[in-house]
Design an enzyme around this catalytic site. Structure first.
Site, PDB file in Angstrom:
ATOM      1  N   MET A   5      -1.563  41.010   5.170  1.00 56.41           N
ATOM      2  CA  MET A   5      -2.081  41.744   6.320  1.00 56.41           C
ATOM      3  C   MET A   5      -1.714  41.011   7.605  1.00 56.41           C
ATOM      4  O   MET A   5      -2.099  39.853   7.789  1.00 56.41           O
ATOM      5  CB  MET A   5      -3.605  41.878   6.228  1.00 56.41           C
ATOM      6  CG  MET A   5      -4.090  42.727   5.075  1.00 56.41           C
ATOM      7  SD  MET A   5      -5.895  42.883   5.077  1.00 56.41           S
ATOM      8  CE  MET A   5      -6.367  41.258   4.485  1.00 56.41           C
TER       9      MET A   5
ATOM     10  N   GLY B 207      -5.570  38.228  10.224  1.00 60.15           N
ATOM     11  CA  GLY B 207      -4.364  38.004   9.433  1.00 60.15           C
ATOM     12  C   GLY B 207      -4.650  37.267   8.144  1.00 60.15           C
ATOM     13  O   GLY B 207      -5.222  36.188   8.161  1.00 60.15           O
ATOM     14  N   SER B 208      -4.252  37.824   7.017  1.00 55.82           N
ATOM     15  CA  SER B 208      -4.650  37.237   5.747  1.00 55.82           C
ATOM     16  C   SER B 208      -3.954  37.950   4.595  1.00 55.82           C
ATOM     17  O   SER B 208      -3.007  38.706   4.794  1.00 55.82           O
ATOM     18  CB  SER B 208      -6.175  37.333   5.595  1.00 55.82           C
ATOM     19  OG  SER B 208      -6.630  38.586   6.065  1.00 55.82           O
ATOM     20  N   THR B 209      -4.447  37.726   3.377  1.00 58.88           N
ATOM     21  CA  THR B 209      -3.848  38.308   2.179  1.00 58.88           C
ATOM     22  C   THR B 209      -4.937  38.798   1.232  1.00 58.88           C
ATOM     23  O   THR B 209      -5.993  38.172   1.122  1.00 58.88           O
ATOM     24  CB  THR B 209      -2.976  37.258   1.452  1.00 58.88           C
ATOM     25  OG1 THR B 209      -1.805  36.997   2.234  1.00 58.88           O
ATOM     26  CG2 THR B 209      -2.542  37.745   0.082  1.00 58.88           C
TER      27      THR B 209
END
Length: 250
Positions: free
Chosen positions: A98, A188-190
């Site tokens: 993301m 922002g990440s996964t």
């Protein structure tokens, strides 16, 4: 299909603070005749509003599918020979990155009961690094069949370089629906979706593809007797009103 813009309760403190600060800075800019600051102030506010948007979505209602747990881009699809949360049975992992421009609210990929929630402290490295999911702070949500008790899916929320807050909005033993909001990762990440190989029939996406949480079908799975809503409208109403719009515990 999405409804008009609305903001997530998971980031309520942040976007309310951003609005107040922006209004104060804009007023000060006008008062001191610094009109050129108005545009950057409101661009910064627009970024915050865009990040914390949380549109209602019409969740697919057909049986035998797993939907994306988040918006983003597929960065990896790989098999795991022995996945411990699934009693060391084989699994397939679909990883989604993301960016700061994606909707960051996470959703349930399928119907199921929350069997366990495991938070693991860790680092905050770049989530584009393949090893980040094993060393970064992360939160694993394991889902099992509500009556039969076998694993049906797992969602792992992974913090990143900028993302320092993982919000988990569900509790153990809760029964949740496909597409229901389950939390958020900020800035922002996964996310990763794990599906038991014994249930997986076909992965319907490929690496590099953009997906939307609760909308994009990631895989076809063996249909379970989950009492899913029978129509898209019922699904959307059930999933998008079941999660309170309040700030969850972090």
């Amino acid at each position: 299909m999405e409804t008009p813009l609305k903001l997530s309760g998971y980031g309520k403190n942040e976007w309310i603070t951003a609005i107040i600060i922006s209004m104060l800075l804009a007023a000060a800019s006008i008062l001191f005749d610094l009109w050129y600051l108005i545009i950057p102030i409101f661009l910064a506010l627009a970024f915050v509003i865009n990040f914390f948007r949380d549109p209602d979505r019409r969740i697919p209602s057909q049986r035998g599918i797993a939907v994306a747990p988040s918006d983003g881009r597929i960065t990896s699809i790989h098999d795991i020979e022995s996945y411990e949360p699934f009693d060391n049975q084989p699994a397939t992992c679909i990883r989604i990155f993301m960016s700061v421009f994606n909707v960051h609210v996470n959703r349930s990929p399928c119907h199921g009961r929350i069997a366990s929630i495991t938070h693991t402290p860790g680092k905050h490295t770049n989530t584009l690094n393949p090893n980040c999911c094993e060393v970064n702070e992360r939160n694993l949500i394991l889902m099992k069949h509500p009556t039969k008790g076998h694993p049906v899916a797992a969602v792992r929320q992974v913090a990143g370089l900028l993302a320092r807050t993982i919000c988990c909005a569900v509790e153990e033993n809760a029964v949740i629906q496909r597409g229901q909001r389950i939390g958020m990762i900020k800035l922002g990440s996964t996310t990763e979706l794990y599906i038991p190989k014994s249930l997986l029939e076909k992965v319907t996406v490929e690496e590099g593809q953009s997906v939307k949480g609760g909308l994009t079908v990631l895989a076809q799975v063996k249909a379970q007797d989950n009492n899913q809503p029978s129509t898209p409208t019922a699904a959307a109403e059930s999933h998008d009103t079941s999660t309170p719009e309040t700030e969850p515990a972090e």
